[in-house]
Design a protein around this motif. Structure first.
Motif, mmCIF file in Angstrom:
data_model
loop_
_atom_site.group_PDB
_atom_site.id
_atom_site.type_symbol
_atom_site.label_atom_id
_atom_site.label_comp_id
_atom_site.label_asym_id
_atom_site.label_seq_id
_atom_site.Cartn_x
_atom_site.Cartn_y
_atom_site.Cartn_z
ATOM 1 N N GLN A 371 0.811 -1.207 0.000
ATOM 2 C CA GLN A 371 0.000 0.000 0.000
ATOM 3 C C GLN A 371 0.849 1.264 0.000
ATOM 4 O O GLN A 371 0.338 2.350 0.282
ATOM 5 N N SER A 372 2.143 1.138 -0.285
ATOM 6 C CA SER A 372 2.998 2.325 -0.315
ATOM 7 C C SER A 372 2.647 3.255 -1.453
ATOM 8 O O SER A 372 2.986 4.440 -1.424
ATOM 9 N N VAL A 373 1.953 2.736 -2.477
ATOM 10 C CA VAL A 373 1.553 3.596 -3.592
ATOM 11 C C VAL A 373 0.564 4.660 -3.125
ATOM 12 O O VAL A 373 0.462 5.741 -3.725
ATOM 13 N N ALA A 374 -0.162 4.389 -2.042
ATOM 14 C CA ALA A 374 -1.098 5.381 -1.520
ATOM 15 C C ALA A 374 -0.390 6.585 -0.929
ATOM 16 O O ALA A 374 -1.040 7.606 -0.658
ATOM 17 N N LEU A 375 0.925 6.490 -0.709
ATOM 18 C CA LEU A 375 1.687 7.621 -0.185
ATOM 19 C C LEU A 375 2.092 8.601 -1.278
ATOM 20 O O LEU A 375 2.572 9.694 -0.965
ATOM 21 N N LEU A 376 1.951 8.225 -2.545
ATOM 22 C CA LEU A 376 2.269 9.150 -3.623
ATOM 23 C C LEU A 376 1.308 10.338 -3.598
ATOM 24 O O LEU A 376 0.132 10.191 -3.208
ATOM 25 N N PRO A 377 1.757 11.516 -3.989
ATOM 26 C CA PRO A 377 0.878 12.696 -3.884
ATOM 27 C C PRO A 377 -0.426 12.552 -4.641
ATOM 28 O O PRO A 377 -1.493 12.929 -4.136
ATOM 29 N N ASN A 378 -0.363 12.019 -5.865
ATOM 30 C CA ASN A 378 -1.588 11.957 -6.660
ATOM 31 C C ASN A 378 -2.611 11.007 -6.052
ATOM 32 O O ASN A 378 -3.805 11.308 -5.988
ATOM 33 N N PHE A 379 -2.166 9.835 -5.569
ATOM 34 C CA PHE A 379 -3.114 8.895 -4.985
ATOM 35 C C PHE A 379 -3.565 9.335 -3.595
ATOM 36 O O PHE A 379 -4.694 9.028 -3.187
ATOM 37 N N SER A 380 -2.725 10.032 -2.845
ATOM 38 C CA SER A 380 -3.124 10.498 -1.518
ATOM 39 C C SER A 380 -4.324 11.426 -1.603
ATOM 40 O O SER A 380 -5.289 11.297 -0.835
ATOM 41 N N PHE A 381 -4.300 12.358 -2.543
ATOM 42 C CA PHE A 381 -5.404 13.300 -2.675
ATOM 43 C C PHE A 381 -6.546 12.738 -3.514
ATOM 44 O O PHE A 381 -7.718 13.020 -3.236
ATOM 45 N N SER A 382 -6.229 11.960 -4.530
ATOM 46 C CA SER A 382 -7.288 11.440 -5.400
ATOM 47 C C SER A 382 -8.160 10.418 -4.683
ATOM 48 O O SER A 382 -9.374 10.346 -4.927
ATOM 49 N N LEU A 383 -7.570 9.600 -3.810
ATOM 50 C CA LEU A 383 -8.380 8.650 -3.048
ATOM 51 C C LEU A 383 -9.339 9.382 -2.114
ATOM 52 O O LEU A 383 -10.480 8.940 -1.905
ATOM 53 N N ALA A 384 -8.884 10.498 -1.545
ATOM 54 C CA ALA A 384 -9.781 11.288 -0.698
ATOM 55 C C ALA A 384 -10.923 11.881 -1.513
ATOM 56 O O ALA A 384 -12.087 11.881 -1.080
ATOM 57 N N VAL A 385 -10.620 12.384 -2.705
ATOM 58 C CA VAL A 385 -11.661 12.944 -3.567
ATOM 59 C C VAL A 385 -12.649 11.858 -4.006
ATOM 60 O O VAL A 385 -13.870 12.075 -4.037
ATOM 61 N N ALA A 386 -12.126 10.679 -4.347
ATOM 62 C CA ALA A 386 -13.009 9.581 -4.745
ATOM 63 C C ALA A 386 -13.928 9.185 -3.605
ATOM 64 O O ALA A 386 -15.136 8.952 -3.810
ATOM 65 N N ARG A 387 -13.405 9.109 -2.389
ATOM 66 C CA ARG A 387 -14.242 8.779 -1.239
ATOM 67 C C ARG A 387 -15.277 9.875 -0.977
ATOM 68 O O ARG A 387 -16.405 9.594 -0.574
ATOM 69 N N TYR A 388 -14.914 11.127 -1.227
ATOM 70 C CA TYR A 388 -15.849 12.237 -1.042
ATOM 71 C C TYR A 388 -17.042 12.100 -1.990
ATOM 72 O O TYR A 388 -18.205 12.260 -1.575
ATOM 73 N N TYR A 389 -16.783 11.800 -3.257
ATOM 74 C CA TYR A 389 -17.878 11.663 -4.212
ATOM 75 C C TYR A 389 -18.717 10.414 -3.934
ATOM 76 O O TYR A 389 -19.937 10.412 -4.167
ATOM 77 N N LEU A 390 -18.079 9.354 -3.446
ATOM 78 C CA LEU A 390 -18.854 8.159 -3.092
ATOM 79 C C LEU A 390 -19.765 8.434 -1.910
ATOM 80 O O LEU A 390 -20.880 7.889 -1.834
ATOM 81 N N GLU A 391 -19.303 9.237 -0.987
ATOM 82 C CA GLU A 391 -20.149 9.584 0.155
ATOM 83 C C GLU A 391 -21.312 10.473 -0.247
ATOM 84 O O GLU A 391 -22.349 10.487 0.436
ATOM 85 N N GLN A 392 -21.164 11.220 -1.338
ATOM 86 C CA GLN A 392 -22.239 12.077 -1.802
ATOM 87 C C GLN A 392 -23.373 11.300 -2.466
ATOM 88 O O GLN A 392 -24.495 11.797 -2.570
ATOM 89 N N LYS A 393 -23.066 10.090 -2.888
ATOM 90 C CA LYS A 393 -24.091 9.281 -3.549
ATOM 91 C C LYS A 393 -24.970 8.601 -2.498
ATOM 92 O O LYS A 393 -24.498 8.121 -1.477
#
Length: 584
Positions: A371-393
């Protein structure tokens, strides 16, 4: 009976017992062979021997009576000893048989256990490989940009555009009947010359590795292309492309020139022709859509496919076909898991723009071993954004579990892990600063933030260049501000923990990603070809422009920019006449 006869009888009796024990396996069909003692002939021979022995014994008894009387008792003692020894041997033999059978049983059980563990490990590895291949597998229909455009603009609008294009360019612009996996060949394209083929290098664990092979004629064309590049004469390269319309390097170079002068559709057509030529050379076993076919980027013959896929993916993203661009990015990422082109630094962007939020989470969880790939800048912020939109549904709420991390927590973790990203997002999005934003940016956690090394700094620049459009949504800007305020109010110990994690994950003193240019991840294109940058990179000047460029239906500004180039010569003839007719 004499002592000798008694001894012989005992010996025969013992031998008979041993024979009976050894003949247990001889019983078949419900009958068992039983030994009834010695045969008649052996008894007769024994009787003759007994008579002779009796005579000798009688003579000895007459001379020695006392010793003769005590011999039977001695012989009986010896027989008893021999019986005891035989019994002990039998017991030892039975113990040895039991021990050996037990040892064999233990060995069989141990081997079965080892075999079961090996099979279990193989099955686990196979499941992991299948799960990884499933997450990057591609459906061929998802590689059609026209299908996505129909979903966006409607079938009528796309049909009218295609009809007007056919009327303007003629019937030869219609697609051919034979369809390929990556692109649809057009009717005005020449026949493929077959100068490139593909061969299997090796296969292991269900994954097959291939490589492109150039024919002798194609190698001669490649040498001529390198000579033209070294001469810095674009007209020679253009002439070479006219003579060999499916030379991959020339097509890529020409597409790059059209891109830099703003002719993106012409560039896309050349990229599609390059992909078509490379796809025609595929082996029947090569199936990149399944996720189990590999190409080694270190092989120079394989690199044109990587370059063509990456450039075409960028073109699709500029057209707004983000789902199609994501599918091409999956194909590019599956060819070489080392990711030499940096496809994993833009796949999150296309997934977010295409609304594939659940797939993005599954990709980060399943495709990489850790799971070290989640530490990359793009995945760190993009996973948060993806979870935000999933919570909106609304349909995402019932599926939420206690183990699911809220989007606000994910965003706070990303800000503590990469605090220098916030100021760059605010400056690039841009976000209008108010009193709250000013207070946040002046906080010591963000004001004193450093990237933490050249590698991380380069990745942050790539993320900002690629994903800054994501943060132009007002709802996301407000959500980002709330998360930044929460980080400022948090304790310093948690921020220090994430700082240690950042230092541990990015330890290199040199830039490990310097081969990835930040401009390659941008939708903005320069107005002139970067001759000096291409020459410094070893690629030579990307200015292969064909002769007799048509002026009909061309952008006036693009034609003016082309006219600045000293190698451009429109001449007269049909093009000039057509231009005069248009002016009239």
């Amino acid at each position: 009976m004499s002592a000798r006869m008694l001894r012989r009888a005992l010996r025969e009796r013992e031998s008979q017992i041993d024979e009976d024990e050894e003949q247990d396996d001889a019983a078949t069909a419900g009958t068992t062979k039983e030994s009834a003692g010695p045969s008649i002939f052996s008894l007769l021979a024994a009787q003759d021997g007994e008579n002779e022995e009796e005579e000798e014994v009688e003579q000895q008894e007459e001379a020695e009576e006392a010793p003769a009387i005590s011999k039977p008792d001695a012989n009986l003692g010896e027989k008893n000893k021999s019986k005891n020894k035989t019994k002990k041997k039998k017991k030892n033999k039975s113990k040895k048989n039991d021990a050996s059978s037990k040892l064999e049983t233990d060995k069989e059980e141990g081997s079965d256990e080892i075999l079961s563990k090996l099979l279990e490990n193989v099955s686990v590895q196979q499941q992991e490989m299948d799960r990884r291949a499933a997450v990057i597998s591609v459906d061929a229909k998802d590689l059609r940009p026209k299908e996505e455009l129909r979903l966006i603009f409607g079938s009528k609008a796309i049909h009218s555009v295609e009809k007007s294009a056919r009327q303007r360019q003629g019937r030869l612009s219609a697609p051919r009947s034979g369809r390929k996996c990556l692109v649809v060949p057009m009717g005005n394209w020449p026949r493929w010359d077959g100068g490139v083929s593909m061969e299997l290098v090796h296969a292991k664990d269900g994954v097959m590795t291939f490589r492109y092979v150039y024919s002798a004629d194609y190698l001669e064309v490649q040498k001529a292309f390198e000579a033209c590049v070294s001469s810095h004469d674009p007209n020679k390269i253009a002439s070479l492309l006219l003579a060999h319309p499916y030379h991959a390097d020339s097509l890529l170079a020409l597409a790059d020139v059209y891109k830099h002068i703003g002719e993106h559709q012409q560039a896309a057509t050349l990229l599609e022709r390059c992909l078509y030529a490379l796809e025609c050379a595929w082996s029947p076993l090569f199936d990149p859509l399944a996720g189990k076919s590999r190409l080694d980027y270190s092989c120079k013959e394989n690199r044109p496919l990587f370059s063509a896929l990456f450039s075409y993916m960028q073109h699709l993203g500029r057209r707004g076909c983000h789902r199609t661009a994501m599918e091409f990015c999956k194909v590019l990422l599956s060819l070489d898991l080392d990711d030499p082109t940096g496809a994993r630094f833009c796949i999150d962007y296309y997934a977010l723009r295409a609304g594939q939020y659940s797939w993005l989470e599954a990709f980060v969880e399943s495709f990489y071993d850790d799971q070290s790939v989640a530490l990359l800048p793009n995945f760190s912020f993009s996973l948060a954004v993806a979870r935000y939109y999933l919570e909106q549904k609304e349909e995402a709420a019932p599926n939420a579990t206690s183990e699911t991390v809220p989007s606000s927590d994910l965003l706070q973790q990303a800000l503590m892990l990469h605090p220098s990203v916030l100021s760059k997002i605010v400056a690039r999005a841009p976000i209008k600063e108010d009193a709250a934003w000013s207070k946040v940016l002046k906080h010591r956690h963000f004001a004193r933030a450093t990237s933490g090394g050249p590698s991380l700094e380069h990745l942050i620049n790539i993320y900002i260049e690629r994903n800054y459009l994501i943060w132009r949504v007002p709802e996301l800007q407000a959500w980002l501000k709330d998360a930044a305020v929460a980080v400022c109010e948090a304790r310093g110990g948690e921020s220090a923990t994430w700082a240690c994690a950042r230092a541990e994950a990015f330890q290199a003193d040199h830039n490990e990603y310097q081969h990835l240019s930040v401009s390659e991840f941008s939708d903005r294109t320069p107005t002139l070809p970067p001759d000096e940058e291409a020459g410094a990179a070893g690629g030579g000047p990307n200015v292969e422009v064909p002769l007799d460029v048509p002026l009909v239906d061309r952008n006036a500004f693009a034609v003016f920019v082309e006219s600045v180039f000293p190698w451009m010569n429109y001449g007269g003839g049909a093009n000039a006449g057509a231009a005069e007719e248009d002016s009239d």
